[in-house]
Design a protein around this motif. Structure first.
Motif, PDB file in Angstrom:
ATOM      1  N   VAL A   6       0.821  -1.201   0.000  1.00 35.36           N
ATOM      2  CA  VAL A   6       0.000   0.000   0.000  1.00 35.36           C
ATOM      3  C   VAL A   6       0.864   1.263   0.000  1.00 35.36           C
ATOM      4  O   VAL A   6       0.602   2.220  -0.731  1.00 35.36           O
ATOM      5  N   MET A  96      -5.020   3.105   8.225  1.00 30.93           N
ATOM      6  CA  MET A  96      -5.985   2.290   7.481  1.00 30.93           C
ATOM      7  C   MET A  96      -6.375   1.042   8.250  1.00 30.93           C
ATOM      8  O   MET A  96      -7.306   0.338   7.857  1.00 30.93           O
ATOM      9  N   GLY A 139      -8.807   3.691   4.917  1.00 31.80           N
ATOM     10  CA  GLY A 139      -8.346   3.054   3.686  1.00 31.80           C
ATOM     11  C   GLY A 139      -9.528   2.882   2.745  1.00 31.80           C
ATOM     12  O   GLY A 139     -10.260   3.825   2.486  1.00 31.80           O
ATOM     13  N   VAL A 140      -9.709   1.670   2.248  1.00 32.75           N
ATOM     14  CA  VAL A 140     -10.913   1.381   1.470  1.00 32.75           C
ATOM     15  C   VAL A 140     -11.932   0.684   2.362  1.00 32.75           C
ATOM     16  O   VAL A 140     -13.089   1.063   2.419  1.00 32.75           O
ATOM     17  N   GLU A 141     -11.502  -0.355   3.060  1.00 28.12           N
ATOM     18  CA  GLU A 141     -12.307  -1.042   4.060  1.00 28.12           C
ATOM     19  C   GLU A 141     -11.419  -1.347   5.260  1.00 28.12           C
ATOM     20  O   GLU A 141     -10.597  -2.277   5.165  1.00 28.12           O
ATOM     21  N   ASP A 167     -17.352  -7.309   0.463  1.00 28.63           N
ATOM     22  CA  ASP A 167     -16.101  -7.219  -0.283  1.00 28.63           C
ATOM     23  C   ASP A 167     -15.909  -8.518  -1.051  1.00 28.63           C
ATOM     24  O   ASP A 167     -15.943  -9.606  -0.475  1.00 28.63           O
ATOM     25  N   PHE A 182      -3.334  -9.511  -0.563  1.00 26.00           N
ATOM     26  CA  PHE A 182      -3.127  -8.493   0.460  1.00 26.00           C
ATOM     27  C   PHE A 182      -2.274  -9.108   1.556  1.00 26.00           C
ATOM     28  O   PHE A 182      -2.031 -10.312   1.566  1.00 26.00           O
ATOM     29  N   GLN A 346      -6.380   0.075  -4.645  1.00 25.28           N
ATOM     30  CA  GLN A 346      -7.692   0.469  -4.122  1.00 25.28           C
ATOM     31  C   GLN A 346      -7.601   0.887  -2.660  1.00 25.28           C
ATOM     32  O   GLN A 346      -8.296   1.803  -2.219  1.00 25.28           O
ATOM     33  N   THR A 347      -6.749   0.244  -1.907  1.00 25.23           N
ATOM     34  CA  THR A 347      -6.559   0.624  -0.505  1.00 25.23           C
ATOM     35  C   THR A 347      -5.849   1.959  -0.387  1.00 25.23           C
ATOM     36  O   THR A 347      -6.156   2.770   0.490  1.00 25.23           O
TER      37      THR A 347
END
Length: 410
Positions: A6, A96, A139-141, A167, A182, A346-347
């Motif tokens: 990330v 995040m 972050g994103v989630e 997700d 990830f 995306q993150t």
């Protein structure tokens, strides 16, 4: 802090913007940070060696480089030393992944013990007194998913029955029997801990991988089985948004769940250090060392990843409503545009958007706050400006999919 998957994706995203004066990329491996900076060739970035577990060294680096913000892009075991370092040096903070949980000692699959973020929220008063902001779970989630929840509460619903983060992806990594897209360290942490659910004004826990459901993801991804997983949104959303129930379900797949269960059965999920011969390390770190770095898998990946927030309740017109607000990234696009694989890109994009809103003063605050504490519209508008649009699928009867459009901010 952190030039891994990330962190390395943050740099090319930020390099296209002009809201900052300078970004110091810090990593315990100076060579890794230097490599990330060299690829950009932008004098607004520099690289230093820094150990995220050494709070004193982090405080000294914040002072030396006159940093306004500490952006935490390392795994959550380092959250608290970084969080305290920023507080002590009078810097804003953004992460995040929040401080780690600890299961209830006697009833782990019924009651929460120490919840995700509890250690950070315990210092809310100190952050308020300092006049600085700790923006957690951005972050994103968690992050974009929480922004979606705020948008739904403010603009789409009169009352909310359930907010469910969903997700899933159809990503495939060619050439590997098993290759997580990830951080496996973080994935083990969140997938094998007791999942938390918010319902009727309280948090409770369940068994890992509980309540399986098939969720149909948009833009060609299709149906994916999702299961309960411990995640920050369930601990963040109810603090600012009134909803009867909040859940997080992740599309892991049968094979992935099987591998995680085997790691647990063999004790290889443990983060506690053990001595093997003359070396001391944790089984989880050994597992991570044996798997490929997710940041390097982009060329072997194909498919799309989707993060989103499903909301069910009563719409502004008084009628039942159900929507899915989502963000999809195609790996082919993210590799072509940024050289980053889809999941880490995306993150990475959402905290950069948040930093720009903070730098411009559009978002502001003091204390320990989640994304739900801020106006969602400027964020979603700026995300579109970054060239990464979001979408909304109305799932009420006779509804249809429509592109992401938001109200103009006042």
């Amino acid at each position: 802090m952190g030039a891994g998957g990330v962190g390395s994706a943050v740099v090319p995203i930020a390099a296209r913007r002009d809201f900052f004066e300078h970004i110091v990329v810090a990593d315990y491996k100076q060579s890794r940070a230097a490599e990330v900076v060299a690829k950009i060739g932008d004098p607004r970035f520099s690289a230093v060696a820094l150990d995220a577990s050494d709070q004193g060294a982090v405080e000294a680096a914040l002072a030396e480089h006159r940093c306004d913000v500490l952006f935490n892009a390392v795994d959550p075991r380092f959250t608290m030393p970084l969080f305290r370092a920023a507080l002590n040096r009078g810097a804003h903070y953004l992460d995040m992944a929040m401080s780690l949980s600890r299961p209830h000692p006697g009833r782990p699959y019924e009651l929460p013990g120490v919840k995700l973020g509890d250690e950070q929220f315990a210092l809310d008063g100190a952050w308020r007194e300092s006049g600085k902001l700790a923006l957690v779970g951005m972050g994103v989630e968690p992050g974009l998913a929480d922004v979606f929840a705020r948008y739904a509460a403010d603009h789409l619903f009169e009352s909310i029955e359930e907010i469910g983060i969903r997700d899933g992806s159809n990503l495939v990594v060619e050439g590997y029997d098993f290759a997580p897209t990830f951080s496996i360290w973080t994935t083990i942490e969140e997938c094998l801990n007791p999942p938390v659910v918010w319902e009727d004004g309280r948090w409770y826990t369940t068994e890992p991988f509980s309540e399986p459901e098939v969720f149909d993801f948009p833009e060609g991804i299709g149906p994916v089985e999702c299961v309960n997983v411990e995640h920050e949104e369930v601990l963040l959303v109810p603090r600012w948004i009134d909803a009867k129930r909040v859940t997080f379900k992740y599309g892991l797949g049968e094979e992935f769940i099987g591998v995680l269960k085997t790691l647990r059965k063999l004790g290889l999920d443990s983060a506690e250090k053990v001595r093997v011969g003359g070396v001391e390390t944790s089984p989880r770190d050994v597992v991570a060392a044996r798997l490929p770095d997710p940041a390097t898998l982009g060329d072997r990946m194909r498919g799309k990843t989707c993060a989103g927030t499903w909301v069910k309740g009563v719409g502004k017109d008084g009628s039942p409503r159900e929507v899915y607000l989502y963000h999809v990234v195609d790996n082919e696009w993210s590799m072509r545009e940024y050289g980053s694989q889809a999941v880490v890109w995306q993150t990475a994009v959402h905290p950069v958007v948040a930093l720009e809103l903070l730098a411009s003063g559009v978002w502001s605050g003091t204390g320990v706050l989640g994304p739900e504490a801020f106006d969602s519209v400027p964020f979603l508008n700026l995300l579109n400006e970054y060239g990464s649009p979001w979408g909304m699928r109305d799932q009420t009867p006779a509804a249809h999919e429509e592109p992401g459009e938001v109200l103009l901010s006042a």
